[in-house]
Enzyme design. Structure first.
Site, PDB file in Angstrom:
ATOM      1  N   HIS A   1       0.852  -1.365  -0.095  1.00 21.89           N
ATOM      2  CA  HIS A   1      -0.026   0.111  -0.161  1.00 21.89           C
ATOM      3  C   HIS A   1       0.813   1.157  -0.007  1.00 21.89           C
ATOM      4  CE1 HIS A   1       0.808   0.284   4.415  1.00 21.89           C
ATOM      5  NE2 HIS A   1       0.773  -1.233   4.368  1.00 21.89           N
TER       6      HIS A   1
ATOM      7  N   ASN B   1       3.711   5.242  15.464  1.00 22.38           N
ATOM      8  CA  ASN B   1       3.156   5.112  16.771  1.00 22.38           C
ATOM      9  C   ASN B   1       3.926   6.035  17.791  1.00 22.38           C
ATOM     10  OD1 ASN B   1       2.120   4.203  19.618  1.00 22.38           O
ATOM     11  ND2 ASN B   1       0.889   2.722  18.567  1.00 22.38           N
TER      12      ASN B   1
ATOM     13  N   THR C   1      -3.160  20.678  11.626  1.00 18.97           N
ATOM     14  CA  THR C   1      -3.510  19.378  11.353  1.00 18.97           C
ATOM     15  C   THR C   1      -3.736  19.562   9.718  1.00 18.97           C
ATOM     16  OG1 THR C   1      -5.484  17.709  11.567  1.00 18.97           O
ATOM     17  CG2 THR C   1      -6.294  19.681  11.235  1.00 18.97           C
TER      18      THR C   1
END
Length: 530
Positions: A11, A283, A493
């Site tokens: 991907h 993470n 963001t």
């Protein structure tokens, strides 16, 4: 040496170009195709190539396919084992045919120059050979899977990878997290960051069970399958506390396992610097624990740590016979001149202006609680908006968390991030590293600041910080905003809406601005107002 790197097999297809040891361009196919993640990670899609990204990389350097010395493909089908999963043999077949597919997609390319690079070696090179500290370092890669494994630990010695441990499938930290993502009703190989965000809303009540099922030994790990249904049924349209508790339990054990693995790696290498890549390295909660509690003095994570970064890593791996320069930054994608941007604005027939001081105009609008679409310079390589394709807002008002999530059309438990002047970061944040330019670590927000910047403070008192330096325009926005409000932080963001790739071109920016409740678009030196 001119090397084009290609990631296509799973991907996030992407291309990257390395010339004479310097990274000159890198981009993900999704930014061109406008299809999130480029494609789904199934065997049927393995033939799809990042054709547009590859062509753009070559155009950026003024090269043709015939000018390349090598093409590095971030998967080696010779290492793949027989897999009984339905249709999995297609993936290997398509990988073997990649040289011919590439020659068709890039006319003039000699298929004989295509080199297969093991997937985890490509991940390792993307961080160990690109890290800003240069020289030797320890390296850790953890993701869902490569050819037949899911993890690699080792070190770089004079640009050569020395493997010290690998983990074979089916044991995989990345696939474990993907399985949980799917169980919780999210899209696997896409929405794992949502699980990380959800985890902070509960205590890890199943941690003892996770410790029984996920164990480490000798630099590797073993995972006994977990029956998710016995811990929490799949959500029926609504996430419940039990779902957050399950997410928290897996997240906490993941952090512990990574700490155990990095401790072992430090014991084996004696290195003081660690470079990380692979989807698990995205993470940021775990990354901070590795930095704050682990044995390494420095921890660097590739900003395109997921599979898109293996395009760069494969190219660096092939080019490692010559001196390599560190990655110059994440701003490796497309850009447009002022004239090109203005022509797009004229074609769109929108009213725009060219202020004498763009930074002051934007800072004033932010101080007035306006939401800003920010489009400047070369686009980012990797999943984070880092001040090139961003949505900016005022961090002084708690309501802006819900407001920004409404603009983007996403879940309300999702956090938004602070962008801060690097020189001021220590005043507001602690525990995480500074500088932190790629938004890949969480920092504790100092207690005296939590009520002053409420929308960027997550429920656990942390924030995913981006520090800003060496970007004069963005620094001036932050300085002007600080002068007006006394706060050296703005909300940042990504400039996109839910399910859509990050904005890349001026046309993308206008479409996003026109379809969402954003007050002002700052695009190049121009301003478009609502």
């Amino acid at each position: 040496m001119r090397v084009l790197g290609i990631n296509a097999i799973f991907h996030d297809p992407a291309a990257a170009l390395v010339i004479d040891g310097h990274t000159v361009a890198a981009a993900e196919e999704e930014r061109f195709s406008r299809r999130k993640h480029g494609k789904r990670p199934v065997p049927f899609s393995a033939w799809e190539l990042p054709e547009m990204a590859a062509r753009w990389c070559l155009e950026q350097a003024g090269l043709t396919p015939a000018d390349l010395d090598a093409v590095a493909y971030s998967y080696d089908p010779a290492l793949a084992e027989d897999d009984t999963a339905p249709w999995e043999e297609l993936r290997t077949t398509y990988a073997w045919r990649a040289p011919q597919f590439l020659a068709t997609a890039l006319p003039g390319l000699d298929p004989e120059i295509v080199r297969f690079v093991p997937h985890h070696a490509a991940h390792a090179a993307s961080t160990g050979l690109a890290a800003p500290f240069g020289g030797n370092c320890a390296v850790l890669v953890a993701d869902g899977r490569g050819e037949c494994g899911s993890y690699l630990a080792g070190r770089y010695d004079d640009q050569q990878l020395v493997k010290l441990a690998e983990q074979r499938l089916p044991h995989s930290l990345g696939l474990l997290y993907e399985d949980l993502t799917e169980h919780l009703g999210f899209l696997r190989s896409s929405d794992e960051y949502k699980v990380m965000a959800l985890a902070s809303h509960a205590e890890p009540v199943h941690l003892d069970l996770m410790r029984e099922h996920i164990t480490t030994a000798g630099g590797g790990f073993q995972i006994v399958p977990i029956e998710w249904n016995t811990l929490a049924k799949p959500p029926d349209g609504e996430l419940l506390q039990e779902h957050a508790e399950l997410a928290a339990s897996v997240q906490r054990r993941l952090e512990e396992v990574l700490l155990e693995l990095t401790t072992w790696l430090h014991e084996q290498t004696g290195e003081r610097r660690l470079a990380m890549a692979g989807g698990v390295a995205l993470n940021c909660v775990a990354n901070t624990r590795i930095f704050a509690e682990g044995p390494f003095d420095e921890v660097w994570v590739q900003p395109a740590a997921g599979d898109s970064g293996t395009a760069l890593g494969a190219a660096l791996h092939v080019a490692s016979g010559e001196p390599l320069a560190p990655m110059p930054g994440a701003d490796l994608g497309r850009s447009w001149s002022d004239d090109e941007i203005e022509q797009v604005l004229k074609t769109a027939k929108v009213v725009y202006e060219k202020p004498a001081d763009l930074a002051a105009v934007v800072a004033r609008a932010l101080a007035d609680d306006k939401i800003i679409a920010w489009f400047q310079g070369r686009s980012e390589y990797g999943p984070r908006a880092l001040g090139r394709r961003s949505l900016l807002a005022n961090p002084c008002f708690a309501a802006n968390l819900e407001r920004m999530n409404d603009v983007k059309g996403r879940e309300q438990f999702r956090p938004i991030a602070p962008m801060v002047l690097e020189s001021r970061a220590h005043e507001l944040f602690e525990r995480g590293p500074v500088p932190s330019p790629y938004m890949l670590f969480v920092h504790d927000v100092r207690p005296e600041w939590r009520d002053r910047i409420p929308p960027v403070v997550h429920v656990d008192g942390t924030a995913r910080v981006q520090t800003v330096a060496d970007d004069p325009l963005l620094e001036r926005v932050l300085e002007e905003f600080d002068r007006r409000t006394g706060v050296p932080v703005v909300v940042n963001t990504s400039l996109n809406t839910a399910g859509r790739p990050m904005v890349d071109s001026p046309r993308d920016a206008l479409e996003c601005f026109g379809s969402s409740p954003v007050d002002l678009l700052a695009i190049g030196p121009f301003v478009v107002r609502r």
